[in-house]
Design a protein around this motif. Structure first.
Motif, PDB file in Angstrom:
ATOM      1  N   ILE A 229      17.088 137.066 121.998  1.00  0.00           N
ATOM      2  CA  ILE A 229      17.277 137.789 120.629  1.00  0.00           C
ATOM      3  C   ILE A 229      16.873 136.729 119.560  1.00  0.00           C
ATOM      4  O   ILE A 229      17.526 135.817 119.829  1.00  0.00           O
ATOM      5  CB  ILE A 229      18.783 138.253 120.570  1.00  0.00           C
ATOM      6  CG1 ILE A 229      18.802 139.307 121.328  1.00  0.00           C
ATOM      7  CG2 ILE A 229      18.956 138.703 119.007  1.00  0.00           C
ATOM      8  CD1 ILE A 229      20.334 139.973 121.299  1.00  0.00           C
ATOM      9  N   HIS A 230      15.987 137.222 118.738  1.00  0.00           N
ATOM     10  CA  HIS A 230      15.663 135.986 117.544  1.00  0.00           C
ATOM     11  C   HIS A 230      16.004 136.617 116.271  1.00  0.00           C
ATOM     12  O   HIS A 230      15.879 137.859 115.878  1.00  0.00           O
ATOM     13  CB  HIS A 230      14.233 135.924 117.394  1.00  0.00           C
ATOM     14  CG  HIS A 230      13.622 135.346 118.723  1.00  0.00           C
ATOM     15  ND1 HIS A 230      12.952 134.213 118.735  1.00  0.00           N
ATOM     16  CD2 HIS A 230      13.518 135.831 120.167  1.00  0.00           C
ATOM     17  CE1 HIS A 230      12.412 133.661 119.933  1.00  0.00           C
ATOM     18  NE2 HIS A 230      12.834 134.617 120.628  1.00  0.00           N
ATOM     19  N   LEU A 231      16.481 135.983 115.418  1.00  0.00           N
ATOM     20  CA  LEU A 231      17.008 136.036 113.970  1.00  0.00           C
ATOM     21  C   LEU A 231      17.096 134.932 113.301  1.00  0.00           C
ATOM     22  O   LEU A 231      17.266 133.658 113.753  1.00  0.00           O
ATOM     23  CB  LEU A 231      18.427 136.688 114.129  1.00  0.00           C
ATOM     24  CG  LEU A 231      19.245 137.070 112.713  1.00  0.00           C
ATOM     25  CD1 LEU A 231      18.569 138.650 112.548  1.00  0.00           C
ATOM     26  CD2 LEU A 231      20.715 137.316 112.985  1.00  0.00           C
ATOM     27  N   HIS A 232      16.815 135.393 111.941  1.00  0.00           N
ATOM     28  CA  HIS A 232      16.926 133.842 110.852  1.00  0.00           C
ATOM     29  C   HIS A 232      18.460 133.623 110.712  1.00  0.00           C
ATOM     30  O   HIS A 232      19.421 134.467 110.430  1.00  0.00           O
ATOM     31  CB  HIS A 232      16.293 134.395 109.549  1.00  0.00           C
ATOM     32  CG  HIS A 232      16.283 133.236 108.548  1.00  0.00           C
ATOM     33  ND1 HIS A 232      17.135 132.766 107.827  1.00  0.00           N
ATOM     34  CD2 HIS A 232      15.089 132.511 108.256  1.00  0.00           C
ATOM     35  CE1 HIS A 232      16.553 131.721 107.206  1.00  0.00           C
ATOM     36  NE2 HIS A 232      15.409 131.376 107.512  1.00  0.00           N
ATOM     37  N   LYS A 233      18.809 132.201 110.692  1.00  0.00           N
ATOM     38  CA  LYS A 233      20.039 131.787 110.719  1.00  0.00           C
ATOM     39  C   LYS A 233      20.792 132.458 109.395  1.00  0.00           C
ATOM     40  O   LYS A 233      22.108 132.536 109.371  1.00  0.00           O
ATOM     41  CB  LYS A 233      20.137 130.426 110.867  1.00  0.00           C
ATOM     42  CG  LYS A 233      21.681 130.062 111.058  1.00  0.00           C
ATOM     43  CD  LYS A 233      21.466 128.401 111.330  1.00  0.00           C
ATOM     44  CE  LYS A 233      22.975 127.929 111.871  1.00  0.00           C
ATOM     45  NZ  LYS A 233      23.123 126.578 112.373  1.00  0.00           N
ATOM     46  N   GLU A 234      20.334 132.514 108.235  1.00  0.00           N
ATOM     47  CA  GLU A 234      20.904 132.833 107.132  1.00  0.00           C
ATOM     48  C   GLU A 234      21.356 134.441 107.247  1.00  0.00           C
ATOM     49  O   GLU A 234      22.298 134.919 106.495  1.00  0.00           O
ATOM     50  CB  GLU A 234      20.128 133.034 105.734  1.00  0.00           C
ATOM     51  CG  GLU A 234      19.814 131.449 105.391  1.00  0.00           C
ATOM     52  CD  GLU A 234      18.944 131.123 104.126  1.00  0.00           C
ATOM     53  OE1 GLU A 234      19.280 132.147 103.288  1.00  0.00           O
ATOM     54  OE2 GLU A 234      18.503 130.443 103.888  1.00  0.00           O
ATOM     55  N   ASP A 235      21.192 135.378 108.382  1.00  0.00           N
ATOM     56  CA  ASP A 235      21.585 136.497 108.437  1.00  0.00           C
ATOM     57  C   ASP A 235      22.655 136.486 109.598  1.00  0.00           C
ATOM     58  O   ASP A 235      23.368 137.337 109.948  1.00  0.00           O
ATOM     59  CB  ASP A 235      20.678 137.519 108.878  1.00  0.00           C
ATOM     60  CG  ASP A 235      20.157 138.165 107.635  1.00  0.00           C
ATOM     61  OD1 ASP A 235      20.302 137.769 106.302  1.00  0.00           O
ATOM     62  OD2 ASP A 235      19.220 139.410 107.696  1.00  0.00           O
TER      63      ASP A 235
ATOM     64  N   VAL B  64       9.025 139.564 125.937  1.00  0.00           N
ATOM     65  CA  VAL B  64       9.359 138.118 126.026  1.00  0.00           C
ATOM     66  C   VAL B  64      10.395 137.828 125.008  1.00  0.00           C
ATOM     67  O   VAL B  64      10.900 136.541 124.829  1.00  0.00           O
ATOM     68  CB  VAL B  64       8.087 137.090 126.103  1.00  0.00           C
ATOM     69  CG1 VAL B  64       7.549 137.407 127.503  1.00  0.00           C
ATOM     70  CG2 VAL B  64       7.308 137.238 124.981  1.00  0.00           C
ATOM     71  N   ALA B  65      10.539 138.563 123.951  1.00  0.00           N
ATOM     72  CA  ALA B  65      11.171 138.459 122.886  1.00  0.00           C
ATOM     73  C   ALA B  65      11.631 139.584 122.222  1.00  0.00           C
ATOM     74  O   ALA B  65      10.885 140.657 122.291  1.00  0.00           O
ATOM     75  CB  ALA B  65      10.514 137.330 121.980  1.00  0.00           C
ATOM     76  N   LEU B  66      12.997 139.573 121.702  1.00  0.00           N
ATOM     77  CA  LEU B  66      13.364 140.598 120.765  1.00  0.00           C
ATOM     78  C   LEU B  66      13.719 140.157 119.402  1.00  0.00           C
ATOM     79  O   LEU B  66      14.402 139.328 119.086  1.00  0.00           O
ATOM     80  CB  LEU B  66      14.773 141.353 121.324  1.00  0.00           C
ATOM     81  CG  LEU B  66      14.751 141.691 122.808  1.00  0.00           C
ATOM     82  CD1 LEU B  66      16.163 142.022 123.221  1.00  0.00           C
ATOM     83  CD2 LEU B  66      13.930 142.972 123.008  1.00  0.00           C
ATOM     84  N   ILE B  67      12.597 140.642 118.488  1.00  0.00           N
ATOM     85  CA  ILE B  67      12.583 139.825 116.884  1.00  0.00           C
ATOM     86  C   ILE B  67      13.257 140.861 116.016  1.00  0.00           C
ATOM     87  O   ILE B  67      12.789 142.008 116.065  1.00  0.00           O
ATOM     88  CB  ILE B  67      11.062 139.849 116.774  1.00  0.00           C
ATOM     89  CG1 ILE B  67      10.331 139.001 118.040  1.00  0.00           C
ATOM     90  CG2 ILE B  67      11.017 138.770 115.775  1.00  0.00           C
ATOM     91  CD1 ILE B  67      10.716 137.592 117.937  1.00  0.00           C
ATOM     92  N   HIS B  68      14.108 140.189 115.230  1.00  0.00           N
ATOM     93  CA  HIS B  68      14.590 140.929 113.929  1.00  0.00           C
ATOM     94  C   HIS B  68      14.089 140.702 112.646  1.00  0.00           C
ATOM     95  O   HIS B  68      14.310 139.246 112.423  1.00  0.00           O
ATOM     96  CB  HIS B  68      16.268 140.813 114.265  1.00  0.00           C
ATOM     97  CG  HIS B  68      16.525 141.521 115.524  1.00  0.00           C
ATOM     98  ND1 HIS B  68      16.648 140.732 116.818  1.00  0.00           N
ATOM     99  CD2 HIS B  68      17.264 142.686 115.772  1.00  0.00           C
ATOM    100  CE1 HIS B  68      17.238 141.559 117.641  1.00  0.00           C
ATOM    101  NE2 HIS B  68      17.409 142.496 117.152  1.00  0.00           N
TER     102      HIS B  68
ATOM    103  N   GLY C  62      25.399 137.509 120.681  1.00  0.00           N
ATOM    104  CA  GLY C  62      24.807 136.502 119.617  1.00  0.00           C
ATOM    105  C   GLY C  62      23.337 136.192 119.648  1.00  0.00           C
ATOM    106  O   GLY C  62      22.676 136.301 120.718  1.00  0.00           O
ATOM    107  N   PRO C  63      22.647 135.888 118.694  1.00  0.00           N
ATOM    108  CA  PRO C  63      21.176 135.572 118.764  1.00  0.00           C
ATOM    109  C   PRO C  63      21.027 134.331 119.595  1.00  0.00           C
ATOM    110  O   PRO C  63      21.824 133.327 119.743  1.00  0.00           O
ATOM    111  CB  PRO C  63      20.888 135.226 117.312  1.00  0.00           C
ATOM    112  CG  PRO C  63      21.545 135.943 116.711  1.00  0.00           C
ATOM    113  CD  PRO C  63      22.974 136.002 117.350  1.00  0.00           C
ATOM    114  N   ASP C  64      19.858 134.396 120.465  1.00  0.00           N
ATOM    115  CA  ASP C  64      19.560 133.233 121.337  1.00  0.00           C
ATOM    116  C   ASP C  64      18.904 132.080 120.560  1.00  0.00           C
ATOM    117  O   ASP C  64      19.013 131.008 120.734  1.00  0.00           O
ATOM    118  CB  ASP C  64      18.708 133.621 122.445  1.00  0.00           C
ATOM    119  CG  ASP C  64      19.543 134.666 123.327  1.00  0.00           C
ATOM    120  OD1 ASP C  64      20.405 134.176 123.951  1.00  0.00           O
ATOM    121  OD2 ASP C  64      19.110 135.728 123.117  1.00  0.00           O
TER     122      ASP C  64
END
Length: 213
Positions: free
Chosen positions: A82-88, A56-60, A111-113
């Motif tokens: 796709i999940h990522l912190h915005k500062e990256d 249910v999620a791809l976490i980075h 791009g990240p979702d």
């Protein structure tokens, strides 16, 4: 397979730089997440199918090239966001350049979702996202308190810490993240590092010669 009571947890190295990819799953709901799909998409999918999970999620943990190489293919095959912190984001926007610098073939990645936030609840097994910058500005760790499990990405390794000489790295920041966030967790917790073997919080507090507790 790694034994973690009450959850499915399998960690294995993938891709040309042998990043640790971790599959986390809830054996009751059958839902799962993939953390740091850094290559070898078919191997990851094979392990997901073996555990009979719906991803249910791809976490980075962060956006260095070795932690994303299978993300596009996994999103295509599973439909998971796709999940990522915005500062990256600046690193994600330059993934092709990163690959070229390290001589790694690049496959386009969307791009990240969703942007991860500090203390955000994850989609599986009561996990919580922790913002632990220093290796990169948006570096994240993922804490599963009920299972005494920490996925630390490239912030903390067995007897070492993540590099701070890459894009956006900063030693005082990673030291603060480790001392104030990670070393305050349960000392019995297993730490899954971004590369190499597992360790525990307690071992690193006592034996990590770079940053001792």
């Amino acid at each position: 397979m790694n034994q973690t009571p009450g959850m499915i947890r399998e960690t294995f190295p993938v891709g040309p730089l042998q990043c640790n990819c971790t599959i986390i799953g809830d054996p009751v709901t059958g839902k799962g997440i993939v953390v740091d799909p850094g290559g070898d998409a078919e191997l990851i999918l094979e392990r997901v199918r073996a555990h009979n999970l719906q991803i249910v999620a791809l976490i980075h943990t962060h956006a260095h090239l070795d932690h994303f190489l299978a993300s596009g293919e996994l999103k295509e095959k599973t439909g998971a966001p796709i999940h990522l912190h915005k500062e990256d984001k600046f690193l994600w926007d330059n993934l092709e350049t990163q690959c070229r610098m390290f001589g790694v073939p690049y496959r386009p990645v969307p791009g990240p979702d969703f942007w991860l936030h500090d203390d955000e609840e994850l989609a599986c097994c009561c996990g919580v996202a922790m913002h632990t910058p220093g290796h990169s500005p948006g570096s994240m760790s993922f804490w599963f308190a009920d299972h005494k499990l920490l996925i630390a990405g490239d912030t903390l390794f067995r007897r070492a810490i993540g590099r701070t000489d890459l894009w956006g790295g900063d030693y005082p920041t990673i030291e603060r993240s480790i001392r104030q966030r990670l070393y305050t967790l349960d000392e019995e917790a297993v730490v899954v590092a971004g590369h190499g073997p597992d360790t525990t919080i307690g071992e690193e507090i006592r034996e990590n010669m770079v940053i001792r507790g």
